[in-house]
Design an enzyme around this catalytic site. Sequence first.
Site, mmCIF file in Angstrom:
data_model
loop_
_atom_site.group_PDB
_atom_site.id
_atom_site.type_symbol
_atom_site.label_atom_id
_atom_site.label_comp_id
_atom_site.label_asym_id
_atom_site.label_seq_id
_atom_site.Cartn_x
_atom_site.Cartn_y
_atom_site.Cartn_z
ATOM 1 N N SER A 168 0.915 -1.381 0.285
ATOM 2 C CA SER A 168 -0.101 0.172 -0.100
ATOM 3 C C SER A 168 0.741 1.239 0.049
ATOM 4 O O SER A 168 0.503 2.270 -0.554
ATOM 5 C CB SER A 168 -0.833 0.051 1.176
ATOM 6 O OG SER A 168 -0.487 0.168 2.491
ATOM 7 N N LEU A 221 17.389 -5.715 9.135
ATOM 8 C CA LEU A 221 18.399 -4.665 9.026
ATOM 9 C C LEU A 221 18.928 -4.735 7.337
ATOM 10 O O LEU A 221 19.287 -5.674 6.896
ATOM 11 C CB LEU A 221 19.597 -4.994 9.958
ATOM 12 C CG LEU A 221 19.032 -4.649 11.609
ATOM 13 C CD1 LEU A 221 20.228 -4.950 12.414
ATOM 14 C CD2 LEU A 221 18.752 -3.008 11.672
ATOM 15 N N HIS A 231 7.891 3.989 9.556
ATOM 16 C CA HIS A 231 7.533 3.045 10.809
ATOM 17 C C HIS A 231 6.077 3.599 11.486
ATOM 18 O O HIS A 231 5.755 4.828 11.341
ATOM 19 C CB HIS A 231 8.591 3.452 11.814
ATOM 20 C CG HIS A 231 8.295 2.508 13.266
ATOM 21 N ND1 HIS A 231 8.710 1.140 13.080
ATOM 22 C CD2 HIS A 231 7.618 2.854 14.334
ATOM 23 C CE1 HIS A 231 8.294 0.732 14.193
ATOM 24 N NE2 HIS A 231 7.769 1.534 15.028
ATOM 25 N N GLU A 235 0.090 7.311 6.990
ATOM 26 C CA GLU A 235 1.317 6.599 6.247
ATOM 27 C C GLU A 235 1.531 7.039 4.937
ATOM 28 O O GLU A 235 2.355 7.523 4.110
ATOM 29 C CB GLU A 235 1.477 5.020 6.475
ATOM 30 C CG GLU A 235 1.977 4.820 7.770
ATOM 31 C CD GLU A 235 2.237 3.343 7.697
ATOM 32 O OE1 GLU A 235 2.867 2.655 6.872
ATOM 33 O OE2 GLU A 235 1.671 2.457 8.816
HETATM 34 C C1 GRF Z 1 3.534 -0.446 6.964
HETATM 35 O O1 GRF Z 1 2.631 -0.461 8.035
HETATM 36 C C2 GRF Z 1 4.948 0.416 7.373
HETATM 37 O O2 GRF Z 1 4.674 1.214 8.361
HETATM 38 C C3 GRF Z 1 5.820 -0.749 7.897
HETATM 39 O O3 GRF Z 1 5.474 -2.040 7.076
HETATM 40 C C4 GRF Z 1 4.212 -1.689 6.538
HETATM 41 C C5 GRF Z 1 4.320 -1.900 5.280
HETATM 42 O O4 GRF Z 1 2.655 -1.914 4.606
HETATM 43 N N1 GRF Z 1 7.352 -0.518 7.791
HETATM 44 P P1 GRF Z 1 2.379 -1.806 3.152
HETATM 45 O O5 GRF Z 1 3.146 -3.106 2.579
HETATM 46 O O6 GRF Z 1 3.068 -0.799 2.420
HETATM 47 O O7 GRF Z 1 1.032 -1.818 2.936
#
Ligand code: GRF
Length: 190
Positions: free
Chosen positions: A15, A88, A105, A175
């Site tokens: 996403s 990492l 994050h 996000e």
């Molecule tokens: C997201 O929640 C991001 O914060 C974390 O991994 C997830 C990835 O989600 N690092 P997507 O695959 O982009 O939907």
Amino acid sequence: MINLGILIGPKGRGSNLLAIANACRSGQIGASIHVVVSPVSGSEAVAKATEKALPVKVVTPSSTNYAKELLASLDGCDFVCLAGYMRLLPAEVLHAFPNRVLNIHPALLPKFGGKGMFGNHVHEAVIEAGESESGCTVHFVSDKYDEGEIILQRHCPVLPSDTIETLAARVLIEEHLAYPEAIQKVIEAL
Ligand code: GRF
């Protein structure tokens, strides 16, 4: 044109990848996605990348030459964006892209970060801590989990009625706004 390499994880939904791809297409980000690198050939994220006609490379973490292969897959990229990448990053990649690797994050770092703090574990910890606010953080990647310099954060409320799922969904909306905004901020600072 600035070229982005997007690193996704084994169970990626894609996403954030989609949000970045749309922002590149609309011109909100002055860059384009050069490559999507995945540890597996079959995931929702890979399907989304293919739908968007984005080039996908599969690099297998169990390979003895993983660091070299990962670095080679990012050839031609100016920035690397982690979007669901769970490991990492090998030191070779960090050294090749100093201050040019970003991660998102799903919490307000420095709280609720570090090893083991991913996915629903983060939202569960936020609810258990009784926080009234959560959100997301876009930061530069260092050699430690979730510790690099913060580029930007977006906030959202934690409601008394929240479950892990309702909070995760609210944070995910932030996000998708934060990642494109942060990438463009970093590009403009060049
Ligand atoms: C997201 O929640 C991001 O914060 C974390 O991994 C997830 C990835 O989600 N690092 P997507 O695959 O982009 O939907």
